[in-house]
Design a protein around this motif. Structure first.
Motif, PDB file in Angstrom:
ATOM      1  N   GLU A  19      -6.725  16.437   5.979  1.00 28.85           N
ATOM      2  CA  GLU A  19      -5.186  16.371   4.829  1.00 28.85           C
ATOM      3  C   GLU A  19      -5.589  17.681   3.918  1.00 28.85           C
ATOM      4  O   GLU A  19      -4.333  18.506   3.235  1.00 28.85           O
ATOM      5  N   GLN A  22      -3.023  20.299   5.962  1.00 34.48           N
ATOM      6  CA  GLN A  22      -1.759  19.482   5.430  1.00 34.48           C
ATOM      7  C   GLN A  22      -1.323  19.913   4.226  1.00 34.48           C
ATOM      8  O   GLN A  22      -0.021  20.221   4.235  1.00 34.48           O
ATOM      9  N   ALA A  23      -2.110  20.411   3.720  1.00 35.23           N
ATOM     10  CA  ALA A  23      -1.883  21.098   2.530  1.00 35.23           C
ATOM     11  C   ALA A  23      -1.802  22.449   1.968  1.00 35.23           C
ATOM     12  O   ALA A  23      -1.051  23.171   1.556  1.00 35.23           O
ATOM     13  N   GLU A  24      -2.230  22.794   3.016  1.00 24.30           N
ATOM     14  CA  GLU A  24      -2.403  24.475   3.345  1.00 24.30           C
ATOM     15  C   GLU A  24      -1.439  24.846   3.950  1.00 24.30           C
ATOM     16  O   GLU A  24      -0.462  25.707   3.590  1.00 24.30           O
ATOM     17  N   ASN A  27       1.527  24.912   1.955  1.00 22.17           N
ATOM     18  CA  ASN A  27       1.778  26.204   0.846  1.00 22.17           C
ATOM     19  C   ASN A  27       2.498  27.259   1.938  1.00 22.17           C
ATOM     20  O   ASN A  27       2.521  28.742   1.371  1.00 22.17           O
TER      21      ASN A  27
END
Length: 107
Positions: A19, A22-24, A27
């Motif tokens: 998770e 995936q956030a990294e 961006n």
């Protein structure tokens, strides 16, 4: 029974790491180039197109087909870089887990 608990804990930790990764990646911005940098495409880590830059010298009526080919090539370059970065980060997340070769995550 102890091994199952360890596996469950490792799976939970991997989920948290995925998770975060995936956030990294959402961006992350990757630039693909073609034509010696005359065409640049920017994609985010999910592969969404974020920008296109074209050198003004490419805006000639007789160079339209060349420009179209360069845009496609720059996009392919950026997409390849996004996929490579995703694989590298995924390898960090799944390090130490017995995942069969060729299995792609996330499912």
């Amino acid at each position: 029974m102890k091994d199952i608990m360890g596996m469950m804990k490792a799976a939970g930790e991997m989920k948290d790491k995925m998770e975060a990764m995936q956030a990294e990646l959402a961006n992350l911005l990757v630039e693909g180039k073609s034509g010696g940098g005359m065409v640049k495409i920017t994609l985010n880590g999910k592969g969404d197109l974020r920008g296109v830059k074209i050198d003004p010298s490419m805006f000639k009526e007789d160079d339209v087909e060349i420009l179209e080919d360069l845009i496609v090539a720059a996009h392919a370059d950026a997409k390849t870089k996004v996929e490579a970065e995703t694989q590298n980060r995924m390898a960090d997340v799944t390090a130490g887990l017995p995942i069969p070769p060729g299995m792609k995550l996330p499912f």
